[in-house]
Design a protein around this motif. Sequence first.
Motif, PDB file in Angstrom:
ATOM      1  N   MET A  43       0.849  -1.186   0.000  1.00 15.32           N
ATOM      2  CA  MET A  43       0.000   0.000   0.000  1.00 15.32           C
ATOM      3  C   MET A  43       0.888   1.240   0.000  1.00 15.32           C
ATOM      4  O   MET A  43       1.786   1.359   0.842  1.00 15.32           O
ATOM      5  CB  MET A  43      -0.897  -0.031   1.227  1.00 15.32           C
ATOM      6  CG  MET A  43      -1.892   1.057   1.307  1.00 15.32           C
ATOM      7  SD  MET A  43      -2.907   0.656   2.731  1.00 15.32           S
ATOM      8  CE  MET A  43      -4.257   1.638   2.560  1.00 15.32           C
ATOM      9  N   PRO A  44       0.655   2.160  -0.906  1.00 16.28           N
ATOM     10  CA  PRO A  44       1.513   3.350  -0.965  1.00 16.28           C
ATOM     11  C   PRO A  44       1.303   4.249   0.246  1.00 16.28           C
ATOM     12  O   PRO A  44       0.250   4.259   0.873  1.00 16.28           O
ATOM     13  CB  PRO A  44       1.068   4.062  -2.244  1.00 16.28           C
ATOM     14  CG  PRO A  44      -0.281   3.525  -2.547  1.00 16.28           C
ATOM     15  CD  PRO A  44      -0.362   2.164  -1.952  1.00 16.28           C
ATOM     16  N   SER A  45       2.344   4.989   0.548  1.00 16.05           N
ATOM     17  CA  SER A  45       2.300   5.919   1.665  1.00 16.05           C
ATOM     18  C   SER A  45       2.603   7.316   1.144  1.00 16.05           C
ATOM     19  O   SER A  45       3.475   7.495   0.297  1.00 16.05           O
ATOM     20  CB  SER A  45       3.342   5.499   2.703  1.00 16.05           C
ATOM     21  OG  SER A  45       3.384   6.423   3.753  1.00 16.05           O
ATOM     22  N   TYR A  46       1.886   8.296   1.652  1.00 13.88           N
ATOM     23  CA  TYR A  46       2.063   9.682   1.232  1.00 13.88           C
ATOM     24  C   TYR A  46       2.554  10.465   2.446  1.00 13.88           C
ATOM     25  O   TYR A  46       1.922  10.440   3.498  1.00 13.88           O
ATOM     26  CB  TYR A  46       0.747  10.263   0.713  1.00 13.88           C
ATOM     27  CG  TYR A  46       0.188   9.456  -0.445  1.00 13.88           C
ATOM     28  CD1 TYR A  46       0.586   9.718  -1.743  1.00 13.88           C
ATOM     29  CD2 TYR A  46      -0.712   8.421  -0.226  1.00 13.88           C
ATOM     30  CE1 TYR A  46       0.089   8.985  -2.809  1.00 13.88           C
ATOM     31  CE2 TYR A  46      -1.210   7.669  -1.276  1.00 13.88           C
ATOM     32  CZ  TYR A  46      -0.805   7.959  -2.571  1.00 13.88           C
ATOM     33  OH  TYR A  46      -1.289   7.223  -3.617  1.00 13.88           O
ATOM     34  N   THR A  47       3.685  11.145   2.294  1.00 10.58           N
ATOM     35  CA  THR A  47       4.316  11.832   3.415  1.00 10.58           C
ATOM     36  C   THR A  47       4.266  13.342   3.231  1.00 10.58           C
ATOM     37  O   THR A  47       4.588  13.861   2.158  1.00 10.58           O
ATOM     38  CB  THR A  47       5.790  11.391   3.552  1.00 10.58           C
ATOM     39  OG1 THR A  47       5.823   9.964   3.672  1.00 10.58           O
ATOM     40  CG2 THR A  47       6.436  12.003   4.768  1.00 10.58           C
ATOM     41  N   CYS A  48       3.907  14.027   4.301  1.00 17.09           N
ATOM     42  CA  CYS A  48       3.887  15.485   4.290  1.00 17.09           C
ATOM     43  C   CYS A  48       5.326  15.990   4.318  1.00 17.09           C
ATOM     44  O   CYS A  48       6.106  15.610   5.187  1.00 17.09           O
ATOM     45  CB  CYS A  48       3.125  16.003   5.515  1.00 17.09           C
ATOM     46  SG  CYS A  48       3.162  17.786   5.688  1.00 17.09           S
ATOM     47  N   SER A  49       5.666  16.848   3.381  1.00 22.28           N
ATOM     48  CA  SER A  49       7.037  17.349   3.303  1.00 22.28           C
ATOM     49  C   SER A  49       7.336  18.374   4.395  1.00 22.28           C
ATOM     50  O   SER A  49       8.495  18.674   4.664  1.00 22.28           O
ATOM     51  CB  SER A  49       7.291  17.964   1.931  1.00 22.28           C
ATOM     52  OG  SER A  49       6.400  19.043   1.714  1.00 22.28           O
ATOM     53  N   THR A  50       6.316  18.891   5.057  1.00 20.49           N
ATOM     54  CA  THR A  50       6.514  19.888   6.104  1.00 20.49           C
ATOM     55  C   THR A  50       6.754  19.247   7.465  1.00 20.49           C
ATOM     56  O   THR A  50       7.667  19.630   8.186  1.00 20.49           O
ATOM     57  CB  THR A  50       5.295  20.828   6.189  1.00 20.49           C
ATOM     58  OG1 THR A  50       5.102  21.416   4.905  1.00 20.49           O
ATOM     59  CG2 THR A  50       5.508  21.916   7.220  1.00 20.49           C
ATOM     60  N   CYS A  51       5.932  18.248   7.823  1.00 19.70           N
ATOM     61  CA  CYS A  51       6.030  17.662   9.166  1.00 19.70           C
ATOM     62  C   CYS A  51       6.343  16.173   9.175  1.00 19.70           C
ATOM     63  O   CYS A  51       6.417  15.559  10.234  1.00 19.70           O
ATOM     64  CB  CYS A  51       4.738  17.922   9.943  1.00 19.70           C
ATOM     65  SG  CYS A  51       3.302  17.000   9.329  1.00 19.70           S
ATOM     66  N   GLU A  52       6.493  15.582   8.001  1.00 17.86           N
ATOM     67  CA  GLU A  52       6.848  14.169   7.847  1.00 17.86           C
ATOM     68  C   GLU A  52       5.745  13.194   8.277  1.00 17.86           C
ATOM     69  O   GLU A  52       5.980  12.011   8.405  1.00 17.86           O
ATOM     70  CB  GLU A  52       8.149  13.843   8.623  1.00 17.86           C
ATOM     71  CG  GLU A  52       9.341  14.686   8.205  1.00 17.86           C
ATOM     72  CD  GLU A  52       9.724  14.489   6.744  1.00 17.86           C
ATOM     73  OE1 GLU A  52       9.670  13.353   6.249  1.00 17.86           O
ATOM     74  OE2 GLU A  52      10.073  15.481   6.095  1.00 17.86           O
ATOM     75  N   ARG A  53       4.540  13.689   8.505  1.00 20.99           N
ATOM     76  CA  ARG A  53       3.429  12.801   8.853  1.00 20.99           C
ATOM     77  C   ARG A  53       3.049  11.983   7.630  1.00 20.99           C
ATOM     78  O   ARG A  53       3.071  12.484   6.506  1.00 20.99           O
ATOM     79  CB  ARG A  53       2.250  13.638   9.332  1.00 20.99           C
ATOM     80  CG  ARG A  53       1.103  12.809   9.846  1.00 20.99           C
ATOM     81  CD  ARG A  53       0.053  13.675  10.505  1.00 20.99           C
ATOM     82  NE  ARG A  53      -1.105  12.864  10.833  1.00 20.99           N
ATOM     83  CZ  ARG A  53      -2.256  13.324  11.241  1.00 20.99           C
ATOM     84  NH1 ARG A  53      -2.414  14.628  11.403  1.00 20.99           N
ATOM     85  NH2 ARG A  53      -3.253  12.530  11.500  1.00 20.99           N
ATOM     86  N   GLU A  54       2.708  10.709   7.843  1.00 19.91           N
ATOM     87  CA  GLU A  54       2.378   9.821   6.733  1.00 19.91           C
ATOM     88  C   GLU A  54       0.883   9.550   6.658  1.00 19.91           C
ATOM     89  O   GLU A  54       0.205   9.465   7.678  1.00 19.91           O
ATOM     90  CB  GLU A  54       3.124   8.499   6.883  1.00 19.91           C
ATOM     91  CG  GLU A  54       4.615   8.645   6.688  1.00 19.91           C
ATOM     92  CD  GLU A  54       5.331   7.310   6.635  1.00 19.91           C
ATOM     93  OE1 GLU A  54       4.657   6.259   6.642  1.00 19.91           O
ATOM     94  OE2 GLU A  54       6.558   7.324   6.587  1.00 19.91           O
ATOM     95  N   PHE A  55       0.397   9.423   5.428  1.00 19.26           N
ATOM     96  CA  PHE A  55      -1.015   9.161   5.166  1.00 19.26           C
ATOM     97  C   PHE A  55      -1.134   8.011   4.183  1.00 19.26           C
ATOM     98  O   PHE A  55      -0.298   7.841   3.304  1.00 19.26           O
ATOM     99  CB  PHE A  55      -1.691  10.415   4.589  1.00 19.26           C
ATOM    100  CG  PHE A  55      -1.666  11.577   5.539  1.00 19.26           C
ATOM    101  CD1 PHE A  55      -2.697  11.782   6.432  1.00 19.26           C
ATOM    102  CD2 PHE A  55      -0.601  12.462   5.544  1.00 19.26           C
ATOM    103  CE1 PHE A  55      -2.668  12.844   7.326  1.00 19.26           C
ATOM    104  CE2 PHE A  55      -0.562  13.527   6.424  1.00 19.26           C
ATOM    105  CZ  PHE A  55      -1.602  13.718   7.315  1.00 19.26           C
ATOM    106  N   SER A  56      -2.199   7.233   4.333  1.00 17.49           N
ATOM    107  CA  SER A  56      -2.399   6.099   3.435  1.00 17.49           C
ATOM    108  C   SER A  56      -3.142   6.498   2.162  1.00 17.49           C
ATOM    109  O   SER A  56      -3.123   5.758   1.184  1.00 17.49           O
ATOM    110  CB  SER A  56      -3.162   4.984   4.156  1.00 17.49           C
ATOM    111  OG  SER A  56      -4.391   5.466   4.648  1.00 17.49           O
ATOM    112  N   HIS A  57      -3.773   7.672   2.170  1.00 13.14           N
ATOM    113  CA  HIS A  57      -4.511   8.141   1.001  1.00 13.14           C
ATOM    114  C   HIS A  57      -4.006   9.517   0.581  1.00 13.14           C
ATOM    115  O   HIS A  57      -3.778  10.393   1.420  1.00 13.14           O
ATOM    116  CB  HIS A  57      -6.006   8.226   1.302  1.00 13.14           C
ATOM    117  CG  HIS A  57      -6.603   6.919   1.695  1.00 13.14           C
ATOM    118  ND1 HIS A  57      -6.918   5.938   0.785  1.00 13.14           N
ATOM    119  CD2 HIS A  57      -6.925   6.421   2.910  1.00 13.14           C
ATOM    120  CE1 HIS A  57      -7.405   4.901   1.410  1.00 13.14           C
ATOM    121  NE2 HIS A  57      -7.421   5.162   2.717  1.00 13.14           N
ATOM    122  N   CYS A  58      -3.857   9.699  -0.706  1.00  8.04           N
ATOM    123  CA  CYS A  58      -3.395  10.973  -1.251  1.00  8.04           C
ATOM    124  C   CYS A  58      -4.340  12.111  -0.872  1.00  8.04           C
ATOM    125  O   CYS A  58      -3.905  13.204  -0.529  1.00  8.04           O
ATOM    126  CB  CYS A  58      -3.264  10.862  -2.767  1.00  8.04           C
ATOM    127  SG  CYS A  58      -2.616  12.351  -3.547  1.00  8.04           S
TER     128      CYS A  58
END
Length: 42
Positions: free
Chosen positions: A1-16
């Motif tokens: 499952m792809p992971s999407y990471t916030c470039s500001t705080c490095e938090r990861e999300f499973s959905h774009c």
Amino acid sequence: MPSYTCSTCEREFSHCASLQNHVKVHDNAVVDRALQKISEER
């Protein structure tokens, strides 16, 4: 499952879409800081 990471705080999300919604939090914080700085200068 792809992971999407916030470039500001490095938090990861499973959905774009979740990341896109989260990024707005950082945009609002930047605007709030700018407005606060302007009001302090007056």
